[in-house]
Motif scaffolding. Structure first.
Motif, short mmCIF file in Angstrom:
data_model
loop_
_atom_site.label_atom_id
_atom_site.label_comp_id
_atom_site.label_asym_id
_atom_site.label_seq_id
_atom_site.Cartn_x
_atom_site.Cartn_y
_atom_site.Cartn_z
N ARG A 269 0.83 -1.20 0.00
CA ARG A 269 0.00 0.00 0.00
C ARG A 269 0.87 1.26 0.00
N ALA A 270 2.08 1.15 0.56
CA ALA A 270 3.00 2.29 0.58
C ALA A 270 3.70 2.49 -0.75
N GLY A 271 3.55 1.54 -1.68
CA GLY A 271 4.19 1.67 -2.98
C GLY A 271 5.63 1.22 -3.00
N ILE A 272 6.03 0.38 -2.03
CA ILE A 272 7.42 -0.06 -1.91
C ILE A 272 7.60 -1.43 -2.55
N VAL A 273 8.67 -1.57 -3.34
CA VAL A 273 9.03 -2.85 -3.93
C VAL A 273 9.82 -3.64 -2.90
N ARG A 274 9.38 -4.87 -2.62
CA ARG A 274 10.06 -5.69 -1.62
C ARG A 274 10.95 -6.72 -2.30
N VAL A 275 12.18 -6.82 -1.83
CA VAL A 275 13.10 -7.86 -2.29
C VAL A 275 13.48 -8.71 -1.09
N THR A 276 14.10 -9.85 -1.36
CA THR A 276 14.34 -10.81 -0.28
C THR A 276 15.82 -11.05 0.02
N ALA A 277 16.72 -10.51 -0.79
CA ALA A 277 18.15 -10.74 -0.56
C ALA A 277 18.90 -9.42 -0.71
N LEU A 278 20.03 -9.32 -0.01
CA LEU A 278 20.80 -8.08 -0.07
C LEU A 278 21.30 -7.81 -1.48
N SER A 279 21.68 -8.86 -2.21
CA SER A 279 22.14 -8.65 -3.59
C SER A 279 21.03 -8.08 -4.45
N GLU A 280 19.78 -8.51 -4.19
CA GLU A 280 18.66 -8.01 -4.97
C GLU A 280 18.40 -6.53 -4.68
N LEU A 281 18.77 -6.08 -3.48
CA LEU A 281 18.50 -4.71 -3.09
C LEU A 281 19.19 -3.73 -4.05
N PHE A 282 20.48 -3.95 -4.27
CA PHE A 282 21.21 -3.05 -5.17
C PHE A 282 20.88 -3.32 -6.63
N ALA A 283 20.64 -4.59 -6.97
CA ALA A 283 20.25 -4.89 -8.34
C ALA A 283 18.96 -4.16 -8.69
N ALA A 284 18.05 -4.10 -7.72
CA ALA A 284 16.78 -3.41 -7.94
C ALA A 284 17.01 -1.91 -8.11
N ALA A 285 17.86 -1.34 -7.26
CA ALA A 285 18.14 0.09 -7.38
C ALA A 285 18.83 0.40 -8.70
N GLU A 286 19.69 -0.50 -9.12
CA GLU A 286 20.43 -0.30 -10.37
C GLU A 286 19.50 -0.34 -11.58
N ILE A 287 18.61 -1.32 -11.63
CA ILE A 287 17.72 -1.45 -12.79
C ILE A 287 16.72 -0.32 -12.84
N THR A 288 16.23 0.12 -11.70
CA THR A 288 15.26 1.22 -11.71
C THR A 288 15.91 2.54 -12.12
N ALA A 289 17.23 2.65 -11.94
CA ALA A 289 17.92 3.86 -12.38
C ALA A 289 18.11 3.88 -13.89
N LYS A 290 18.07 2.70 -14.53
CA LYS A 290 18.34 2.61 -15.96
C LYS A 290 17.09 2.45 -16.82
N VAL A 291 16.06 1.82 -16.25
CA VAL A 291 14.89 1.45 -17.05
C VAL A 291 13.63 1.97 -16.37
N PRO A 292 12.70 2.59 -17.11
CA PRO A 292 11.44 3.06 -16.51
C PRO A 292 10.59 1.89 -16.04
N PRO A 293 9.60 2.16 -15.19
CA PRO A 293 8.76 1.06 -14.68
C PRO A 293 7.92 0.44 -15.79
N LEU A 294 7.54 -0.80 -15.58
CA LEU A 294 6.69 -1.53 -16.52
C LEU A 294 5.28 -1.59 -15.96
#
Length: 913
Positions: A269-294
């Motif tokens: 409800r807060a609009g937050i994307v949840r990931v489950t691993a620390l590696s995914e945390l930065f991967a998620a930040a990296e991809i969102t910086a390069k590619v618009p949302p789908l």
């Protein structure tokens, strides 16, 4: 307090390190060394009464002796000394203290002492128990982490100092940079919500990543995240996904909506994307910086290795994303490219002998397919297509004029052989991953991000509900008079009826003899009946044999009642039997048993649960949790989040269930959460649903009688509900209007008002803009009532003819206002009346001041502001604007004299405007 006094974080000019030392290994020593080594160009002042010099810098005995006020102070001294040091910093004028010291607790009184020492001065506290903070843009590393942070676009918030240190070391190896790194620790003052607000307003931050262990102020957290999520992605990792469920309470809902599910609902409800691993945390930040949302994530896969394609499909479906069905035209294009041997399906396997150019051509053909939203190119290194040449061919295709602007992610598998190709893609800004699962995770993040943004900005609708709150309240009051917390089934069903939730008819028989007579009356109308135990204290009747089904005779009903009474006696509960409830045996053809409930989490307040029902509800464990207030979209999302949702749409010969009734039940529960702060839990189980009907077979409600007269709407809701209490009937200029807060479903009417407003009036209101985009209109009608208010005026025809808007600063001390009246409704005092109502709202919210910017040639608005008592000043930044400001009387309410005086001034203005 939010981000008040946190501005020095953007451009600090001086830092004091209190507890700095020459002792190797001391935390204060490490912090000072990191500040110096980081290259901070401002003033750096060590403070320690035991030293004259530390690390070749003059050391000061105490804070009061510092040559100037430090913008930021880092405190690394024993816990008992911290409150007095904070008081010294406050007296000095410092606004930010970073407390690395641990051991300030409620039990030892130091937490409260620290707050008491800092609050009078507006001194903000990070921590205690933090590793510090890092501001790469200012070259300030005020922490004791081992590895610093390079400049970048990612903002990091973490409650764990160890996680900060680990993430920075991990990011350093991968060249990932940061805008700000904020360690929050025990969060006695600055919390996650404050951090989100701070980074949301930071132009150097493009994505916010969060390590989240607890939420101390849920409403502030959700409000901050929803505001930030419209601007930039928020990605969080939250430990503890598999905590044991809550212990079963008097109703099932508390056990079913344990903390992990509630956290999921909060984040969604807060609009937050949840990931489950620390590696995914930065991967998620990296991809969102390069590619618009789908907004839609149907994937077309192109690969030269069948195995890689199969792994990608498995991962895609595991994450709940979709494989795009390829059109006949796409299939024909691929047939022309690969006449023999290709897979003839998605994934498009072009085989291992495909050249770089043919691989790129296949990517282009798939991207042209209208069903494909994003293309994933999976490449396995082979002799026929060297990785660097494949990467160059992909770039040429994507950069060609006929590329259909679809998103592309690549995955060049392998190690050293693919390294050059990956670098080529990276230099071109194309996201590339070494493993299919990493690429799929990135796709899933983009899909989640798009869905979260859609949820934050969609044009919401809510099916109109008819309910009788007063009728339900009479039932609750009668129960409270008897000092009971549990309603009987009959009482609970009566409450349901007042909210138009269909219930099975039920009749009470006081004793076994009366059962036979009541049964005779019911069996005259129904083929079979149910006999149940009636008790104010026994809630789970079936556990003690208190329910008998499918009874077809009067004698059978009598025997059933005797059996129930005997079972209660055997359980030692004979004195708790108050009679029996008889109801028709409900048999819905091909019906499904559902569960719907309301529960109150001790931290996050009311939640709504939905899923598969029946006696095995906890064992089946097919439950989704949402946060009230719900609208049509969020109620539908709640239904769609369950496994049983697939059955509700029909299967084989079974016709679809009536989802509209199911949705109306969830909306009714949501309204009850708003209307009744004293309800602790509410179960409807089962809710029997068929193709045409739905009936609540059984219901339980638990209340807290001591809270019977708490304020409405319910203040413990995480998301502030629609403030209907600000609806008014107003007469202006001989015409009647309804003033009320705006709703998301007002977007169409709001757009119609803009169409009927003269271009000059729009340019005055929107500072030069004469037309708003649809996205802007949606944003202006889909507001967070915790931070904004837009009061609209509606004429007799139902059209919007005016709007007064207030955007509250996150400090909640002042608000920025705007006003627009449809051109054909001006000069009758409508704008004056709207402004008066808005100022009353501002006073009730405790704001100290209302501000605004007005174009210098907007003479109508300036005249209204003068007559209403606003102070008018020139803008120091732009001569085309004037600033207007009206001071209210502190944290006043709408009945306070200052607000009444303001209202009187506006009334006087309306008489002459």
């Amino acid at each position: 307090m939010s981000i008040k006094n946190l501005a020095p974080l953007f451009r600090p000019r001086s830092v004091a390190v209190i507890g700095a030392s020459n002792r190797a290994g001391a935390i204060g020593t490490k912090i000072l060394q990191n500040v110096i080594d980081g290259g901070f160009i401002g003033e750096v002042w060590p403070v320690n009464p035991k030293h004259q010099q530390i690390l070749q810098r003059k050391c000061y005995v105490r804070v009061s002796e510092l040559p100037d006020t430090p913008d930021i102070a880092v405190v690394a001294t024993p816990a008992p000394t911290v409150p007095s040091i904070l008081r010294e910093l406050g007296e000095k004028g410092t606004k930010i203290a970073v407390v690395a010291s641990a051991g300030l607790t409620t039990e030892n009184g130091l937490k409260e002492a620290a707050l008491a020492a800092s609050k009078p001065y507006g001194l903000r506290i990070f921590g205690p128990n933090v590793v510090g903070l890092i501001l790469p843009g200012s070259k300030l590393n005020a922490s004791f982490v081992l590895t610093g942070a390079s400049p970048g676009k990612i903002g990091l918030l973490s409650q764990s100092g160890a996680i900060v240190s680990s993430l920075l070391d991990w990011a350093s190896e991968r060249g990932i940079g940061f805008s700000q790194v904020l360690s929050l620790g025990d969060m006695i003052d600055v919390d996650i919500g404050d951090g989100i607000d701070l980074l949301a307003g930071d132009h150097e931050t493009s994505a916010i990543i969060i390590y989240l262990e607890s939420i101390v102020n849920p409403r502030k957290f959700v409000s901050a995240a929803r505001a930030a999520g419209r601007l930039k992605p928020l990605i969080a990792i939250v430990p503890g996904r598999h905590k044991a469920a809550a212990k079963a309470a008097a109703t099932h809902t508390g056990a079913l909506t344990g903390e992990p599910r509630v956290i999921d609902a909060i984040l969604k409800r807060a609009g937050i994307v949840r990931v489950t691993a620390l590696s995914e945390l930065f991967a998620a930040a990296e991809i969102t910086a390069k590619v618009p949302p789908l907004t839609s994530a149907r994937v077309g896969i192109v690969t030269n290795g069948g195995g890689a394609g199969v792994l990608a499909v498995d991962g895609l479906l595991d994450h709940g994303e979709a494989l795009a069905p390829l059109a006949d035209r796409t299939m024909a294009s691929l047939d022309d490219l690969f006449p023999n041997g290709w897979s003839k399906s998605n994934p498009v396997d072009v085989l291992g002998d495909a050249s770089p150019d043919r691989i790129a051509a296949a990517i282009h053909a798939v991207a042209l397919d209208p069903a494909v939203d994003v293309v994933l190119a999976l490449y396995c290194p082979v002799q026929a297509a060297p990785p660097a040449e494949v990467a160059s061919a992909i770039i040429s295709t994507v950069q060609a004029p006929d590329w259909p602007h679809k998103r592309l992610l690549s995955c060049l598998l392998g190690g050293s052989a693919s390294r050059e190709g990956r670098q080529i893609l990276c230099n071109a800004g194309i996201p590339d991953y070494g493993l299919p699962e990493d690429a799929i995770t990135a796709l899933h993040v983009l899909g989640q991000w798009g869905r979260r943004q859609e949820q934050l900005t969609h044009v919401a609708t809510t099916t109109p509900l008819r309910f009788d709150r007063d009728g339900a309240m009479r039932v609750f009051e009668e129960v409270a008079k008897q000092s009971r917390t549990m309603l009987t089934e009959v009482e609970a069903k009566a409450v349901l009826g007042f909210y138009e939730i269909p219930v099975a008819e039920c009749v009470v028989a006081k004793n076994v003899a009366a059962v036979e007579q009541v049964a005779a009356e019911l069996l005259h109308r129904y083929p079979s009946i149910v006999v149940k135990l009636l008790s104010r204290s026994i809630t789970h009747k079936s556990d003690i044999g208190g329910v008998m089904l499918d009874i077809t005779t009067r004698a059978g009903a009598r025997r059933a009642a005797r059996s129930i009474a005997a079972s209660a006696a055997a359980a030692g509960l004979a004195d708790q039997v108050e009679g029996f409830v008889l109801q028709p045996m409900i048999k819905i053809d091909n019906g499904l048993e559902l569960f719907a409930g309301l529960s109150v989490d001790k931290v996050f307040g009311p939640t709504i649960a939905f899923g598969a029902g029946g006696i095995g509800v906890e064992q089946v464990d097919d439950i989704a949790v949402g946060l009230p207030p719900l609208d049509d979209g969020s109620a539908t999302d709640l239904i769609n989040a369950t496994r049983i949702e697939r059955l509700l749409h029909g299967f084989r010969h079974i016709r679809p269930a009536n989802l509209n009734i199911v949705k109306s039940v969830l909306l009714a529960l949501s309204q009850m959460a708003v209307d009744f702060p004293f309800v602790r839990a509410f179960d409807i189980n089962p809710l029997s649903v068929g193709h045409q009907t739905a009936i609540a077979i059984d219901a339980r409600i638990e209340i807290d009688p001591s809270r019977l007269h708490d304020a409405v709407p319910n203040r413990s809701l995480v998301i502030r509900p629609y403030p209907s209490e600000w609806t008014r009937q107003i007469s202006v200029g001989g015409q009647d209007f309804v003033f009320r807060p705006i709703r998301p479903m007002d977007a169409k009417a709001y757009a119609a008002m803009l169409e009927l407003t003269a271009g000059d009036d729009l340019r005055m209101r929107f500072f030069g803009q004469a037309k708003l985009s649809q996205a802007a209109i949606v944003r202006m009608t889909h507001i967070d009532y915790e931070r904004e208010m837009a009061l609209i005026a509606i004429d007799r025809g139902g059209g919007i003819v005016g709007v007064a808007r207030l955007a509250t600063d996150v400090s909640r001390e002042w608000g920025d206002f705007g006003l627009l009246v449809r051109s054909d409704c001006q000069h009758i005092g409508l704008g004056t009346a709207l402004l008066r109502q808005l100022l009353e709202f501002a006073g009730a919210e405790g704001l100290q001041e209302v501000r605004g910017l007005v174009l210098a040639h907007n003479h109508k608005m300036l005249a209204l502001c003068r007559k209403a008592g606003f102070e008018i000043m020139t803008s120091p930044h732009d001569a085309t604007f004037l600033q207007v400001r009206l001071r209210l009387s502190g944290y006043c309410r709408s009945t306070d004299k200052a607000v009444l005086r303001t209202s009187e001034a506006i009334d006087a203005a309306s008489a002459t405007s």
